[in-house]
Design a protein around this motif. Structure first.
Motif, PDB file in Angstrom:
ATOM      1  N   LEU B  74       0.835  -1.212   0.000  1.00 58.40           N
ATOM      2  CA  LEU B  74       0.000   0.000   0.000  1.00 58.40           C
ATOM      3  C   LEU B  74       0.867   1.259   0.000  1.00 58.40           C
ATOM      4  O   LEU B  74       0.643   2.187  -0.778  1.00 58.40           O
ATOM      5  CB  LEU B  74      -0.912  -0.007   1.239  1.00 58.40           C
ATOM      6  CG  LEU B  74      -1.887   1.158   1.360  1.00 58.40           C
ATOM      7  CD1 LEU B  74      -3.014   1.027   0.329  1.00 58.40           C
ATOM      8  CD2 LEU B  74      -2.494   1.222   2.776  1.00 58.40           C
ATOM      9  N   ILE B  75       1.864   1.277   0.860  1.00 56.61           N
ATOM     10  CA  ILE B  75       2.695   2.486   0.974  1.00 56.61           C
ATOM     11  C   ILE B  75       3.596   2.629  -0.254  1.00 56.61           C
ATOM     12  O   ILE B  75       3.968   3.725  -0.647  1.00 56.61           O
ATOM     13  CB  ILE B  75       3.535   2.451   2.278  1.00 56.61           C
ATOM     14  CG1 ILE B  75       2.614   2.241   3.483  1.00 56.61           C
ATOM     15  CG2 ILE B  75       4.338   3.742   2.433  1.00 56.61           C
ATOM     16  CD1 ILE B  75       1.355   3.102   3.519  1.00 56.61           C
ATOM     17  N   GLY B  81      -7.535  -0.583  -3.651  1.00 54.77           N
ATOM     18  CA  GLY B  81      -8.525  -1.376  -4.389  1.00 54.77           C
ATOM     19  C   GLY B  81      -7.894  -2.593  -5.037  1.00 54.77           C
ATOM     20  O   GLY B  81      -8.456  -3.693  -5.011  1.00 54.77           O
ATOM     21  N   GLU B  82      -6.701  -2.397  -5.619  1.00 55.51           N
ATOM     22  CA  GLU B  82      -6.033  -3.537  -6.276  1.00 55.51           C
ATOM     23  C   GLU B  82      -5.557  -4.572  -5.257  1.00 55.51           C
ATOM     24  O   GLU B  82      -5.513  -5.769  -5.543  1.00 55.51           O
ATOM     25  CB  GLU B  82      -4.852  -3.040  -7.123  1.00 55.51           C
ATOM     26  CG  GLU B  82      -5.303  -2.298  -8.363  1.00 55.51           C
ATOM     27  CD  GLU B  82      -4.131  -1.856  -9.234  1.00 55.51           C
ATOM     28  OE1 GLU B  82      -3.086  -2.533  -9.213  1.00 55.51           O
ATOM     29  OE2 GLU B  82      -4.275  -0.821  -9.912  1.00 55.51           O
ATOM     30  N   ILE B  83      -5.183  -4.092  -4.074  1.00 61.48           N
ATOM     31  CA  ILE B  83      -4.778  -5.024  -3.011  1.00 61.48           C
ATOM     32  C   ILE B  83      -6.000  -5.809  -2.546  1.00 61.48           C
ATOM     33  O   ILE B  83      -5.966  -7.042  -2.424  1.00 61.48           O
ATOM     34  CB  ILE B  83      -4.135  -4.252  -1.833  1.00 61.48           C
ATOM     35  CG1 ILE B  83      -2.822  -3.606  -2.288  1.00 61.48           C
ATOM     36  CG2 ILE B  83      -3.930  -5.174  -0.636  1.00 61.48           C
ATOM     37  CD1 ILE B  83      -2.219  -2.643  -1.277  1.00 61.48           C
ATOM     38  N   MET B  84      -7.092  -5.094  -2.304  1.00 58.96           N
ATOM     39  CA  MET B  84      -8.308  -5.748  -1.836  1.00 58.96           C
ATOM     40  C   MET B  84      -8.819  -6.736  -2.887  1.00 58.96           C
ATOM     41  O   MET B  84      -9.200  -7.868  -2.562  1.00 58.96           O
ATOM     42  CB  MET B  84      -9.364  -4.679  -1.519  1.00 58.96           C
ATOM     43  CG  MET B  84     -10.570  -5.194  -0.791  1.00 58.96           C
ATOM     44  SD  MET B  84     -10.169  -5.981   0.802  1.00 58.96           S
ATOM     45  CE  MET B  84     -10.021  -4.546   1.877  1.00 58.96           C
ATOM     46  N   ALA B  85      -8.810  -6.313  -4.148  1.00 56.69           N
ATOM     47  CA  ALA B  85      -9.282  -7.195  -5.221  1.00 56.69           C
ATOM     48  C   ALA B  85      -8.416  -8.449  -5.307  1.00 56.69           C
ATOM     49  O   ALA B  85      -8.907  -9.546  -5.574  1.00 56.69           O
ATOM     50  CB  ALA B  85      -9.283  -6.448  -6.557  1.00 56.69           C
ATOM     51  N   LYS B  90      -9.869 -11.579  -7.402  1.00 55.97           N
ATOM     52  CA  LYS B  90     -10.475 -11.038  -8.623  1.00 55.97           C
ATOM     53  C   LYS B  90      -9.405 -10.696  -9.675  1.00 55.97           C
ATOM     54  O   LYS B  90      -8.245 -10.419  -9.354  1.00 55.97           O
ATOM     55  CB  LYS B  90     -11.263  -9.757  -8.277  1.00 55.97           C
ATOM     56  CG  LYS B  90     -12.502  -9.992  -7.392  1.00 55.97           C
ATOM     57  CD  LYS B  90     -13.652 -10.589  -8.176  1.00 55.97           C
ATOM     58  CE  LYS B  90     -14.934 -10.734  -7.376  1.00 55.97           C
ATOM     59  NZ  LYS B  90     -15.725  -9.523  -7.248  1.00 55.97           N
ATOM     60  N   ALA B  91      -9.873 -10.659 -10.917  1.00 59.58           N
ATOM     61  CA  ALA B  91      -8.951 -10.383 -12.037  1.00 59.58           C
ATOM     62  C   ALA B  91      -8.375  -8.965 -11.984  1.00 59.58           C
ATOM     63  O   ALA B  91      -7.317  -8.701 -12.558  1.00 59.58           O
ATOM     64  CB  ALA B  91      -9.668 -10.608 -13.360  1.00 59.58           C
ATOM     65  N   ASN B  92      -9.060  -8.045 -11.301  1.00 59.05           N
ATOM     66  CA  ASN B  92      -8.526  -6.680 -11.197  1.00 59.05           C
ATOM     67  C   ASN B  92      -7.598  -6.498  -9.986  1.00 59.05           C
ATOM     68  O   ASN B  92      -7.236  -5.384  -9.633  1.00 59.05           O
ATOM     69  CB  ASN B  92      -9.672  -5.648 -11.188  1.00 59.05           C
ATOM     70  CG  ASN B  92     -10.648  -5.852 -10.030  1.00 59.05           C
ATOM     71  OD1 ASN B  92     -10.665  -6.901  -9.400  1.00 59.05           O
ATOM     72  ND2 ASN B  92     -11.470  -4.843  -9.753  1.00 59.05           N
ATOM     73  N   GLY B  93      -7.210  -7.602  -9.370  1.00 60.16           N
ATOM     74  CA  GLY B  93      -6.229  -7.540  -8.284  1.00 60.16           C
ATOM     75  C   GLY B  93      -4.840  -7.261  -8.828  1.00 60.16           C
ATOM     76  O   GLY B  93      -4.584  -7.443 -10.023  1.00 60.16           O
ATOM     77  N   CYS B  94      -3.930  -6.840  -7.943  1.00 59.31           N
ATOM     78  CA  CYS B  94      -2.603  -6.428  -8.413  1.00 59.31           C
ATOM     79  C   CYS B  94      -1.769  -7.607  -8.928  1.00 59.31           C
ATOM     80  O   CYS B  94      -0.747  -7.400  -9.582  1.00 59.31           O
ATOM     81  CB  CYS B  94      -1.846  -5.655  -7.334  1.00 59.31           C
ATOM     82  SG  CYS B  94      -1.557  -6.590  -5.831  1.00 59.31           S
ATOM     83  N   GLU B 296     -11.262   5.836   1.337  1.00 55.31           N
ATOM     84  CA  GLU B 296     -10.336   5.036   0.512  1.00 55.31           C
ATOM     85  C   GLU B 296     -10.623   3.535   0.660  1.00 55.31           C
ATOM     86  O   GLU B 296     -10.677   2.802  -0.337  1.00 55.31           O
ATOM     87  CB  GLU B 296      -8.882   5.326   0.934  1.00 55.31           C
ATOM     88  CG  GLU B 296      -7.854   4.555   0.107  1.00 55.31           C
ATOM     89  CD  GLU B 296      -6.411   4.723   0.612  1.00 55.31           C
ATOM     90  OE1 GLU B 296      -6.213   5.258   1.720  1.00 55.31           O
ATOM     91  OE2 GLU B 296      -5.493   4.295  -0.115  1.00 55.31           O
ATOM     92  N   ILE B 297     -10.822   3.116   1.897  1.00 55.65           N
ATOM     93  CA  ILE B 297     -11.030   1.678   2.127  1.00 55.65           C
ATOM     94  C   ILE B 297     -12.390   1.249   1.573  1.00 55.65           C
ATOM     95  O   ILE B 297     -12.519   0.177   0.968  1.00 55.65           O
ATOM     96  CB  ILE B 297     -10.911   1.335   3.635  1.00 55.65           C
ATOM     97  CG1 ILE B 297      -9.535   1.749   4.181  1.00 55.65           C
ATOM     98  CG2 ILE B 297     -11.182  -0.159   3.883  1.00 55.65           C
ATOM     99  CD1 ILE B 297      -8.336   1.145   3.500  1.00 55.65           C
ATOM    100  N   SER B 298     -13.393   2.103   1.753  1.00 55.16           N
ATOM    101  CA  SER B 298     -14.704   1.690   1.244  1.00 55.16           C
ATOM    102  C   SER B 298     -14.700   1.654  -0.281  1.00 55.16           C
ATOM    103  O   SER B 298     -15.293   0.756  -0.901  1.00 55.16           O
ATOM    104  CB  SER B 298     -15.792   2.583   1.870  1.00 55.16           C
ATOM    105  OG  SER B 298     -16.455   3.317   0.899  1.00 55.16           O
ATOM    106  N   GLU B 299     -13.965   2.559  -0.899  1.00 53.04           N
ATOM    107  CA  GLU B 299     -13.834   2.509  -2.367  1.00 53.04           C
ATOM    108  C   GLU B 299     -13.047   1.272  -2.808  1.00 53.04           C
ATOM    109  O   GLU B 299     -13.327   0.687  -3.858  1.00 53.04           O
ATOM    110  CB  GLU B 299     -13.163   3.782  -2.890  1.00 53.04           C
ATOM    111  CG  GLU B 299     -14.128   4.970  -2.890  1.00 53.04           C
ATOM    112  CD  GLU B 299     -13.442   6.309  -3.202  1.00 53.04           C
ATOM    113  OE1 GLU B 299     -14.146   7.330  -3.173  1.00 53.04           O
ATOM    114  OE2 GLU B 299     -12.210   6.311  -3.441  1.00 53.04           O
ATOM    115  N   ALA B 300     -12.073   0.903  -1.983  1.00 50.16           N
ATOM    116  CA  ALA B 300     -11.277  -0.292  -2.307  1.00 50.16           C
ATOM    117  C   ALA B 300     -12.160  -1.533  -2.297  1.00 50.16           C
ATOM    118  O   ALA B 300     -12.063  -2.398  -3.173  1.00 50.16           O
ATOM    119  CB  ALA B 300     -10.134  -0.448  -1.304  1.00 50.16           C
TER     120      ALA B 300
END
Lengths: 324, 325
Positions: B74-75, B81-85, B90-94, B296-300
Motif C-alpha cells: 500500500l505504501i 482497491g487492487e490489493i483488496m481485489a 479477482k482479475a482486477n487484483g494487483c 479510501e477503504i470503502s472505495e477499495a
C-alpha cells in the motif's frame, strides 16, 4: 568432430560474446574451469564479473540467479550435478516456477540452469541420481536433455534465449563423446522429439544418456531382423506427445528407457500417455527399462546391473515383438 | 523527546500508518465474511516499520517483502482497491487474482512480492542487487524478512554472498519476537539478531520499530550508505504484532497480558500523542485522516466487489510466456 563438453563451452562462449546480459555462475566454473571442464578458459576471456565462482550455497546462488533474471539479466547457472540441485529445490519450485504466474504475468524469470545428471562412473548413491522427472513434473519450468553434441550446443542457446526458466540436464557420461557440430545451421526446435533411427517393429523411446544405449540396442536388434525406431525425447517438459504417438502408431510397440527409478518416472508418464491415447494402436504391452529400485551402488557390477543397459533394452524389445 | 520533523511530515507518516491499520481491520472483517480466503497475515502493530522504511527508500529502489506485506504494498503505491481485489481473488487484483494476500506484486513499482517461503526472498534480493551492480545502476534493494527467517540457511548464505560480492542490499529484519508461534528465545541461540551480520562483514544496527520517525531516519541512513558504498547493510527493526499470526492462529503461545503490554507502544497512538503534545497537529487533523481513509477503504472494497472473476478457460495463463499446449 567436437566433444559434447566443447559444444557446451562453445555455446556459453557465444552467449557471453553476443549478449552483455549473459553471465555464468556456479561452483568452480571460473578458475577450476568447470567441474566437467565445460567452462575452461572462459574466465580468462570474460573476467570475474561474467564468469563467477560461487560459494557452496546452491539454494542461494540459484535464487540469486532468479533475482538477477528478474532484474533484467540472462544468467546461466551451473549447479554442478542434479544431486546438489536438491539443495536449491525451494528456489526452483517455489520461486523460478511460480513468479510469472503469482504476479499475474508481470514478472518473468529467464534463467538457464545447467547440471550434470546420471550414473555410470562408480561415484555411488549421492552422485549418480537421475531426477529429471522431479523437474519435469513442475509447471512453470522447462526441461531439456541434450543427447547429442549438436543438441548440447543448440539447447543451451535456446535455454538462455527463452523467456521462461529452462533446466538443461547433461548426462555425465556424455561429456566425452564426439560428434559433428554445426554452429551456423538453424537448429530444430528444442521442444520437439527427434527420430534418431527409423524402424518399423518397435519404438525405443529414450532421452539423454539412454539414447546412445537405445541406438546400440537397435543395431543389435537389427542383426536379429527386428527393426527398431529410436525416439530421442530431447525436451522432457513440454513432452512431445505427438511424436511419441506418431511413432508408436506406426510400430505398434513401445519400450521406454529411462535411467530414473521406474516408480513415478518419466517412463511411467510416457506409458500413461500411450495407454490414454494409443491404446488401440498397441500390439503388445508397453515395456519400461528403468533403474532397479535401489540407491545406485558403488561396485561396478552392481552399478551396471542397476541402471539400464543395452542387453536389457534388447531383451525388452524382443519380448515386445515376440510376445505381441 | 520533541519530534524533530515538520507538521506535514508527521501527517504523512500518521496517515500512512492509519491507512494500513484500517485496511487490515477491513481485511479481517471481510475474512470473517468469507470474502477473503486462504491465509491472511495482518500487519497491525507493525505499521511503523513498513511506513518508516518505505518513506525512507527511493521510488526507484527494489522492494522484496514477505507474506505479511499488505502494508508495504500500500505504501509503495499499489492502490488499496487492487490489493483488496487481489485478496478477493479477482482479475482486477494487483496480481490478477493468481497470488492472493501473500503474493502482492507490482512491476512498475519495483515491488517484487509477496514471498511466503520464510527466507526465500533473500536470495532473490541478492540477485536483484547483482543485476543492478552489473548494469551500473545506483539503486538499493530493500529486503524485508522476519526474525524466523534468520533461522534459515538461506539467510546466512545470502548475507555471505551479498558481502562477498559487495552487493547493494539493505537487509531489513522485522523482528516481531515470534517465528509464527515460536518465541525468539526458543528459535535463535543469540537473541541479539544484529550480532549475526558482522560475522559476514556486514555492519548491523537495531532500531525501535514501534517508532516510525526513528525507523525512517535509520532506514534512510542505512539505505544511503548502501548506495554510496555499494555494499550490504543490515537493520533490525524491533516490533510486535498485535494480532494473531494468521486467521487460523488461536494464540496459545503467548498471554493476553503480554499483548496488552505491547499495545501500550502502539506506533500510531504514540506518534499521535507526541505530535499533539508538541502542538504539531490537532484532533481535527486525525479526524480528517480517518475520514479520508474510511473513504479510501470503502472505495477499495467496492473496487474488489465490482471486479470480474477470471474465466476458467484461461486457467493456464501466466504459467509460461506462451502457452505450451
Amino acid at each position: 568432430m567436437t566433444t559434447y563438453r566443447d559444444a557446451v563451452r562453445t555455446a556459453i562462449q557465444t552467449l557471453l560474446r553476443e549478449d552483455p546480459r549473459v553471465f555464468l555462475m556456479g561452483e568452480d566454473v571460473g578458475r577450476y574451469g568447470g567441474p566437467y571442464a565445460a567452462s575452461k578458459s572462459l574466465l580468462k576471456e570474460f573476467g570475474e564479473e561474467r564468469v563467477r565462482d560461487t560459494p557452496l550455497c546452491e539454494s542461494t546462488f540459484v535464487g540469486a540467479g532468479i533475482g538477477a533474471a528478474l532484474g533484467g539479466m540472462r544468467p546461466i547457472v551451473e549447479v554442478m550435478t542434479v544431486n546438489f540441485s536438491l539443495l536449491a529445490l525451494d528456489q526452483i519450485v517455489n520461486n523460478a516456477a511460480v513468479l510469472r504466474h503469482m504476479s499475474g504475468g508481470q514478472f518473468e524469470v529467464p534463467i538457464a540452469v545447467r547440471m550434470a545428471t546420471g550414473g555410470g562412473k562408480q561415484i555411488a548413491a549421492q552422485h549418480s541420481h537421475s531426477l529429471e522427472n522431479w523437474y519435469a513434473h513442475v509447471p512453470g519450468i522447462k526441461v531439456l536433455a541434450p543427447a547429442t553434441v549438436q543438441d548440447a550446443h543448440d539447447m543451451l542457446l535456446a535455454a538462455v534465449e527463452d523467456p521462461d526458466p529452462v533446466f538443461v540436464f547433461e548426462h555425465q557420461m556424455l561429456y566425452g563423446i564426439e560428434g559433428p557440430l554445426d554452429t551456423e545451421a538453424t537448429p530444430p526446435s528444442p521442444w520437439k522429439a527427434a527420430i534418431r533411427r527409423h524402424g518399423t517393429d518397435v519404438s525405443l523411446i529414450a532421452y539423454g544418456g539412454s539414447v546412445h544405449k537405445a541406438l546400440t540396442a537397435a543395431e543389435e536388434l537389427g542383426k536379429e531382423e527386428v527393426s527398431a525406431e529410436v525416439i530421442d525425447l530431447r525436451s522432457l517438459r513440454p513432452l512431445d506427445r505427438d511424436a511419441i504417438l506418431e511413432s508408436v502408431s506406426r510400430t505398434h510397440r513401445a519400450v521406454v528407457i529411462d535411467e530414473a527409478w521406474k516408480t513415478g518416472s518419466l517412463a511411467s508418464e510416457i506409458s500413461a500417455i500411450l495407454a490414454e491415447d494409443a491404446f488401440y494402436e498397441l500390439d503388445a504391452p508397453v515395456a519400461r527399462v528403468c533403474t532397479v529400485e535401489v540407491p545406485i551402488p558403488y561396485a561396478k557390477h552392481l552399478e551396471e546391473a542397476a541402471i539400464p543397459q543395452v542387453d536389457r533394452i534388447v531383451e525388452a524389445a524382443k519380448r515386445s515383438v515376440g510376445g505381441g | 523527546m520533541t519530534l524533530d520533523i515538520s507538521r506535514d511530515h508527521v501527517l504523512d507518516l500518521l496517515r500512512d500508518m492509519i491507512r494500513i491499520r484500517r485496511l487490515e481491520e477491513k481485511s479481517a472483517e471481510l475474512y470473517s465474511k468469507q470474502k477473503i480466503r486462504g491465509f491472511l497475515h495482518l500487519y497491525i502493530g507493525e505499521e511503523a516499520v513498513g511506513v518508516g522504511a518505505l518513506h525512507a527508500l527511493r521510488e526507484d529502489d527494489n522492494i522484496v517483502a514477505t507474506y505479511r506485506e499488505h502494508g508495504h504494498a500500500l505504501i509503495r503505491g499499489i492502490p488499496a482497491g487492487e490489493i483488496m481485489a487481489e485478496m478477493y481473488g479477482k482479475a482486477n487484483g494487483c496480481s490478477g487474482g493468481r497470488g492472493g494476500s501473500m503474493h502482492l506484486f507490482s512491476a512498475e513499482r519495483r515491488f517484487y512480492g509477496g514471498h511466503a517461503i520464510v527466507g526465500g526472498g533473500l536470495p532473490i534480493a541478492v540477485g536483484l542487487a547483482l543485476a543492478d551492480k552489473m548494469k551500473g545502476e545506483s539503486r538499493v534493494t530493500a529486503c524485508f524478512f522476519g526474525d524466523g527467517a534468520t533461522d534459515e540457511g538461506e539467510f546466512h548464505e545470502s548475507l555471505n554472498l551479498a558481502a562477498l560480492w559487495k552487493l547493494p542490499v539493505l537487509f531489513l529484519c522485522e523482528n516481531n519476537e515470534y517465528a509464527m508461534g515460536t518465541a525468539l528465545y526458543r528459535h535463535v541461540s543469540d537473541r541479539d539478531i544484529a550480532n549475526n551480520p558482522p560475522a559476514y562483514g556486514i555492519p548491523a544496527d537495531s532500531v525501535n520499530g514501534m517508532d516510525v520517525v526513528a525507523v525512517e531516519r535509520a532506514v534512510h541512513n542505512e539505505a544511503e550508505l548502501v548506495r554510496e558504498t555499494s555494499q550490504p547493510r543490515f537493520l533490525e527493526l524491533k516490533t510486535y504484532r498485535f494480532r494473531a499470526h494468521s486467521m487460523y492462529d488461536a494464540e496459545l503461545y503467548r498471554s493476553k497480558e503480554e499483548v496488552e503490554e505491547h499495545k501500550k507502544e502502539d506506533p500510531i497512538e504514540s506518534l499521535r500523542e507526541r505530535a499533539m503534545s508538541d502542538g504539531l497537529i490537532t484532533q481535527a487533523d486525525i479526524d480528517a485522516i480517518e475520514a479520508d481513509t474510511a473513504k479510501e477503504i470503502s472505495e477499495a472494497v467496492e473496487f474488489a466487489e465490482r471486479g470480474d472473476w477470471e474465466s476458467v478457460e484461461d486457467i493456464t495463463r501466466h504459467t509460461y510466456a506462451r502457452d505450451l499446449s
